[in-house]
Design an enzyme around this catalytic site. Structure first.
Site, PDB file in Angstrom:
ATOM      1  N   ASP A 167       0.858  -1.009   0.091  1.00 56.03           N
ATOM      2  CA  ASP A 167      -0.191  -0.180  -0.018  1.00 56.03           C
ATOM      3  C   ASP A 167       1.237   1.707   0.123  1.00 56.03           C
ATOM      4  O   ASP A 167       2.161   1.190  -0.285  1.00 56.03           O
ATOM      5  CB  ASP A 167      -0.755  -0.038   1.343  1.00 56.03           C
ATOM      6  CG  ASP A 167      -2.682   0.541   0.793  1.00 56.03           C
ATOM      7  OD1 ASP A 167      -2.299   1.516   0.957  1.00 56.03           O
ATOM      8  OD2 ASP A 167      -3.151   0.162   1.581  1.00 56.03           O
ATOM      9  N   GLY A 189       5.216  -0.688  -3.640  1.00 53.64           N
ATOM     10  CA  GLY A 189       4.290  -0.199  -2.668  1.00 53.64           C
ATOM     11  C   GLY A 189       3.263   0.669  -3.829  1.00 53.64           C
ATOM     12  O   GLY A 189       3.640   1.112  -5.096  1.00 53.64           O
ATOM     13  N   HIS A 190       2.468   1.745  -3.480  1.00 54.45           N
ATOM     14  CA  HIS A 190       1.736   2.979  -3.947  1.00 54.45           C
ATOM     15  C   HIS A 190       1.528   3.995  -4.003  1.00 54.45           C
ATOM     16  O   HIS A 190       1.494   5.291  -4.215  1.00 54.45           O
ATOM     17  CB  HIS A 190       0.065   2.667  -2.911  1.00 54.45           C
ATOM     18  CG  HIS A 190      -0.593   1.699  -3.131  1.00 54.45           C
ATOM     19  ND1 HIS A 190      -2.121   1.044  -2.657  1.00 54.45           N
ATOM     20  CD2 HIS A 190      -0.254   0.382  -3.965  1.00 54.45           C
ATOM     21  CE1 HIS A 190      -1.680   0.220  -3.178  1.00 54.45           C
ATOM     22  NE2 HIS A 190      -1.200  -0.544  -4.035  1.00 54.45           N
ATOM     23  N   GLY A 191       2.941   4.437  -3.651  1.00 60.66           N
ATOM     24  CA  GLY A 191       3.966   5.259  -3.353  1.00 60.66           C
ATOM     25  C   GLY A 191       3.913   6.441  -2.245  1.00 60.66           C
ATOM     26  O   GLY A 191       3.570   6.054  -0.378  1.00 60.66           O
ATOM     27  N   ASN A 221       2.497   4.615  -7.735  1.00 63.20           N
ATOM     28  CA  ASN A 221       1.704   5.552  -7.670  1.00 63.20           C
ATOM     29  C   ASN A 221       3.450   6.226  -7.323  1.00 63.20           C
ATOM     30  O   ASN A 221       3.792   5.520  -7.338  1.00 63.20           O
ATOM     31  CB  ASN A 221       0.792   6.913  -7.565  1.00 63.20           C
ATOM     32  CG  ASN A 221      -0.263   5.564  -7.784  1.00 63.20           C
ATOM     33  OD1 ASN A 221      -1.215   6.356  -8.871  1.00 63.20           O
ATOM     34  ND2 ASN A 221      -0.452   5.279  -6.262  1.00 63.20           N
TER      35      ASN A 221
END
Length: 343
Positions: A167, A189-191, A221
């Site tokens: 996440d 991950g999602h940044g 991201n």
């Protein structure tokens, strides 16, 4: 807690070795400095571990020092199959590995957290926290395993750390201010995200976030600001993203004010979150998608004073041309810009 009910420095010591530990909370206030000194490894119970919000909690502690080089193992592999939050908004959440509530003037350094069931480190109502040289690890398929998330907190510094999760590497939520993030490696991950914002009626402004000298590798991201389409009116402002390298990132620069992770969503109104005074400076690397810059701002509250200086991306692995996509953005740009700006 008994360990801090004395003058001077109190120490909770975990020697070398592996120790099983159930849910436990250390609650202050304390009379002096409290040190949680981990040389060994702590291991959470296996399984879903339901009806428990936190594995290891610290509440109302001033001058906490958490260090030692030990590892917190949440054993999340045994619990992730029980996570149903992607399809049930009323799901039973799994426990956060370490939760800091109303902790002040404290340091977390040289700690390793792996395979959390939910988020690794969470901060709520905290002030003046320095986090450095931490390593956070969970596979990219692990659900909701945010590395560091914070809300209703101020004066948080995160530096020289490595975060690999399923996440957000770092999530900055409502009522948070004066956050400094530097020399952090994120991926997978999602940044690094501000938000999501605008979902709950009691939310407050987010102000003053600096992200500098960071690397993002293979993330969904890069640097992201996200808000829900709802009538919750708050301001997200004074953000600086500078000297950031991204490698094979799907959405390198993204503002998403139509955030909806699990459709269908109730899109009754445009986002009322006002995003303003955001600077992107010297951000470069490679994008795995053709849209390297995406700014979908609110029709009702357009983004204001977005400044972009020296932005340069190439398409990862190919010579494809990259694009920018913008809606409802007010700003200006300087220096080199690739892809070409869209406002």
């Amino acid at each position: 807690m008994d360990a801090c009910d004395q003058k001077g420095v109190s120490i909770v010591y975990i020697p070398k070795g592996v120790y099983m530990l159930g849910s436990v909370e250390f609650a202050g206030p304390c009379r002096g400095v409290t040190m949680f000194f981990m040389k060994g490894d702590l291991r959470a119970p296996r399984g879903a571990f339901l009806n428990v919000e936190t594995w290891l909690g610290f509440r109302y502690v001033d001058n906490l020092i958490m260090k030692g080089g030990g590892t917190l193992d949440g054993q999340g592999q045994s619990a992730w199959p029980f996570n149903q939050c992607h399809k049930n908004n009323n799901c039973q959440t799994l426990p956060i590995s370490v939760k800091f509530d109303f902790v002040t003037n404290s340091r977390i350094k040289s700690i390793r957290s792996i395979h959390s069931k939910n988020a690794h480190f969470s901060f709520f109502g905290c002030t003046n926290i320095n986090i450095s040289n931490v390593e956070i690890l969970a596979p990219d398929y692990s659900p909701n395993t945010d590395g560091i998330k914070m809300g209703s907190s101020a004066n948080i510094r995160i530096s020289y750390s490595k975060i690999s999760t399923g996440d957000d590497c770092i999530a900055i939520l409502s009522d948070t201010s004066n956050i400094d993030i530097s020399n952090v490696y994120c991926g997978p991950g999602h940044g690094i995200s501000i938000g999501s914002l605008g979902k709950y009626t009691n939310e407050k402004n987010v102000n003053g976030v600096s992200v500098r000298k960071c690397t993002l590798n293979g993330t969904d991201n890069g640097i992201r600001i996200k808000s829900w389409e709802s009538p919750i009116s708050i301001t997200a402002s004074n953000f600086l993203f500078q000297d950031i390298f991204m490698y094979n990132v799907r959405n390198p620069i993204i503002i998403d004010q139509t955030y909806c992770p699990h459709p269908p969503c109730n899109r009754q109104t445009a986002s009322h979150v006002q995003i303003r005074d955001v600077t992107y400076r010297n951000i470069f690397g490679t994008s795995s998608s053709e849209i390297a810059v995406s700014m979908q701002c609110s029709k009702k509250f357009p983004c204001k004073n977005i400044v972009m200086t020296d932005i340069k991306f190439g398409h990862h692995g190919t010579k494809k041309s990259l694009k920018s996509y913008c809606s409802y953005v007010n700003g200006r740009f300087f220096g080199r810009q690739y892809p070409p700006p869209c406002f």
